[in-house]
Design a protein around this motif. Sequence first.
Motif, mmCIF file in Angstrom:
data_model
loop_
_atom_site.group_PDB
_atom_site.id
_atom_site.type_symbol
_atom_site.label_atom_id
_atom_site.label_comp_id
_atom_site.label_asym_id
_atom_site.label_seq_id
_atom_site.Cartn_x
_atom_site.Cartn_y
_atom_site.Cartn_z
ATOM 1 N N GLN A 162 0.816 -1.214 0.000
ATOM 2 C CA GLN A 162 0.000 0.000 0.000
ATOM 3 C C GLN A 162 0.852 1.267 0.000
ATOM 4 O O GLN A 162 1.980 1.266 0.522
ATOM 5 N N ASP A 163 0.278 2.339 -0.580
ATOM 6 C CA ASP A 163 0.942 3.643 -0.529
ATOM 7 C C ASP A 163 0.537 4.295 0.795
ATOM 8 O O ASP A 163 -0.357 5.143 0.856
ATOM 9 N N ILE A 164 1.213 3.896 1.847
ATOM 10 C CA ILE A 164 0.816 4.344 3.198
ATOM 11 C C ILE A 164 0.960 5.867 3.356
ATOM 12 O O ILE A 164 0.059 6.513 3.905
ATOM 13 N N PRO A 165 2.047 6.496 2.882
ATOM 14 C CA PRO A 165 2.124 7.956 3.061
ATOM 15 C C PRO A 165 0.950 8.685 2.398
ATOM 16 O O PRO A 165 0.402 9.633 2.980
ATOM 17 N N ASP A 169 -1.637 10.852 4.545
ATOM 18 C CA ASP A 169 -1.818 12.296 4.281
ATOM 19 C C ASP A 169 -3.297 12.629 4.138
ATOM 20 O O ASP A 169 -3.788 13.603 4.723
ATOM 21 N N ALA A 170 -3.983 11.794 3.356
ATOM 22 C CA ALA A 170 -5.415 12.048 3.133
ATOM 23 C C ALA A 170 -6.178 11.941 4.444
ATOM 24 O O ALA A 170 -7.015 12.795 4.769
ATOM 25 N N ALA A 171 -5.881 10.915 5.226
ATOM 26 C CA ALA A 171 -6.638 10.681 6.464
ATOM 27 C C ALA A 171 -6.377 11.775 7.495
ATOM 28 O O ALA A 171 -7.295 12.214 8.193
ATOM 29 N N HIS A 172 -5.138 12.206 7.574
ATOM 30 C CA HIS A 172 -4.822 13.212 8.598
ATOM 31 C C HIS A 172 -5.465 14.561 8.298
ATOM 32 O O HIS A 172 -5.706 15.347 9.217
ATOM 33 N N HIS A 195 6.295 6.940 8.266
ATOM 34 C CA HIS A 195 5.461 7.018 7.061
ATOM 35 C C HIS A 195 4.029 7.458 7.382
ATOM 36 O O HIS A 195 3.115 7.238 6.577
ATOM 37 N N GLY A 196 3.830 8.019 8.562
ATOM 38 C CA GLY A 196 2.528 8.641 8.851
ATOM 39 C C GLY A 196 1.519 7.778 9.586
ATOM 40 O O GLY A 196 0.375 8.190 9.766
ATOM 41 N N VAL A 197 1.918 6.589 10.035
ATOM 42 C CA VAL A 197 0.973 5.716 10.747
ATOM 43 C C VAL A 197 0.837 6.199 12.197
ATOM 44 O O VAL A 197 1.785 6.705 12.788
ATOM 45 N N ASP A 198 -0.376 6.043 12.764
ATOM 46 C CA ASP A 198 -0.600 6.463 14.153
ATOM 47 C C ASP A 198 -0.471 5.307 15.142
ATOM 48 O O ASP A 198 -0.028 5.488 16.266
ATOM 49 N N ARG A 222 1.863 6.197 18.616
ATOM 50 C CA ARG A 222 2.819 7.287 18.361
ATOM 51 C C ARG A 222 2.876 8.332 19.484
ATOM 52 O O ARG A 222 3.837 9.063 19.595
ATOM 53 N N ASP A 223 1.829 8.430 20.349
ATOM 54 C CA ASP A 223 1.884 9.498 21.361
ATOM 55 C C ASP A 223 1.108 9.152 22.630
ATOM 56 O O ASP A 223 0.421 8.131 22.712
#
Length: 386
Positions: A162-165, A169-172, A195-198, A222-223
Motif C-alpha cells: 500500500q501507498d501508506i504515506p 496524508d489524506a486521512a490526517h 510514514h505517517g501511521v498512528d 505514536r503518542d
Amino acid sequence: MTKTWKTKLIHPDAHAPEGFESLAPATYRGSTVLFPNATAVQDTWDQYAVGYTYGLYGTPTTLELAARICELENGYRTFITPGGQAAISLINFAFLKSGDHILIPESIYYPNRKFSVEVLQRFGTEVTFYQPTIGGQISSLFQKNTRLVWCESPGSISMEVQDIPAISDAAHKIGTLIILDNTWAAGVYFDAFAHGVDITMQALTKYVGGHSDFLLGSVTVRDEALYQKLGAAHQLLGFAASPDDCSLALRGLKTLAVRLAAIEKSALTLAQWLAARPEIELVLHPSLPSCPGHEFFKRDFTGATGVFSLVFKKQFTKDQVQAFVNNLKLFKIGYSWAGVTSLAVAYDFGPRPGRPAYDHRIVRLNIGLEDTSDLQFDLAQSIAKL
Ligand SMILES: Cc1ncc(COP(=O)(O)O)c(C=O)c1O
C-alpha cells in the motif's frame, strides 16, 4: 514469630543466594503485586506512571518485551496482547463507538475483516472495504464519521503493497487515525511512524516468535493521548499476556536479524525461480515488479520477509492446485506463518468479492529455514506431477 512448617510453606525463612546475573531476561510470573503499605494500594493500569500494581497490566517480563518492540518500531509505547487478533480487537474497541465509520482494505487478514462485520457492525459501527491499491484516492470514501483507516501492507495472501504515506496524508487532513498491521515486515522492515501511521499492531506469534510455539500480539502508538486511550481499553478488556510466552518472544528477538536475512534470501531465490516456471502466471512477492505496489515496496521498505504467493495459470483446476500443495514433502500445510518450517496453503478467492480474480489458483508460501535447494527441489517435484 514462630511458624509451623505449614506456614513456612507460604512464608519461608530460607532464601537462595543473591547476585545471579545471566544473559536471559528473568521470567516474572504474577497476578498479585505487593504494595509497600495500605495507602499505596491502587488499581491503575499505567505502571509507567505509578509502578507495578497488578499482573494484568504486565510483569517486568511483559513490559520488557513491550519496551523492546516499541524501540524497534520507533514508537511511543507498546501494549502486549494474548495474540495478534486480540491486538486488532483492542484497537477497535479502544477507538470506536456506535455511529462511527471505518475503512478496511479488501486485503486485510480475514479474521480482522470478520471482526468488523460480525462484531463492529453489531455494535453500530459502519464498515466500508476499499481496494488496497487506492492510495490518496481513499479520500473519496471518507465520511464525516470516518474514525479509523486500517491498512495492511503487503496485504494478506494477495500481497498488495500500500501507498501508506498517501493514505495517511489524506486521512490526517480530516483527523482520522491510520492503523497498520505491520506483521509481515516484522516491525523492522517498514518504519511505520516515519510514514505517517498512528498505531501499529503485530502478531508477535509470527517473526518475533519465529518458532511456531506461542501466540502474542503488540499494539504500538505514536503518542501519549493514544497510549492513554488504549491503556484504559486494555485494562477493561482484560487482555493479559502470559509472561512465559513473553520470555519466548524476548528470546526470539535475539535471532530475528539472522533468521530474517536467511529467510529473505531463500524466499527471493524461490520466488524468482517460480516466476520463470511455465505453469505459473504470477508471483506475488513485493520484491518482484509483478507484485501490485512493488514501487512502494522499493520506496518504503528496507527488506523483505518470507511470505509470498503464486498464482497458477488459468488451465489449472482447483483439484490440481490442491494436489500441488498435497504433493509437497517439506512444505507443510498450516496457518500461522513465519516459523522455521516452510508452509503452503491454497486459497479460493472465487467466493470473495473484492479480491483479485485469481479464483482457486492462488497458493501462499511461507519460506522457513530449510536449505533453499531442497525447497526448490520439493516445489519442482510437485509441479512435475501436475
Ligand atoms: C497479518 C496477520 N495479522 C494478524 C494475525 C493474527 O495473529 P494471531 O494468530 O497471533 O492471533 C495474523 C495471523 O495469521 C496475520 O497473518
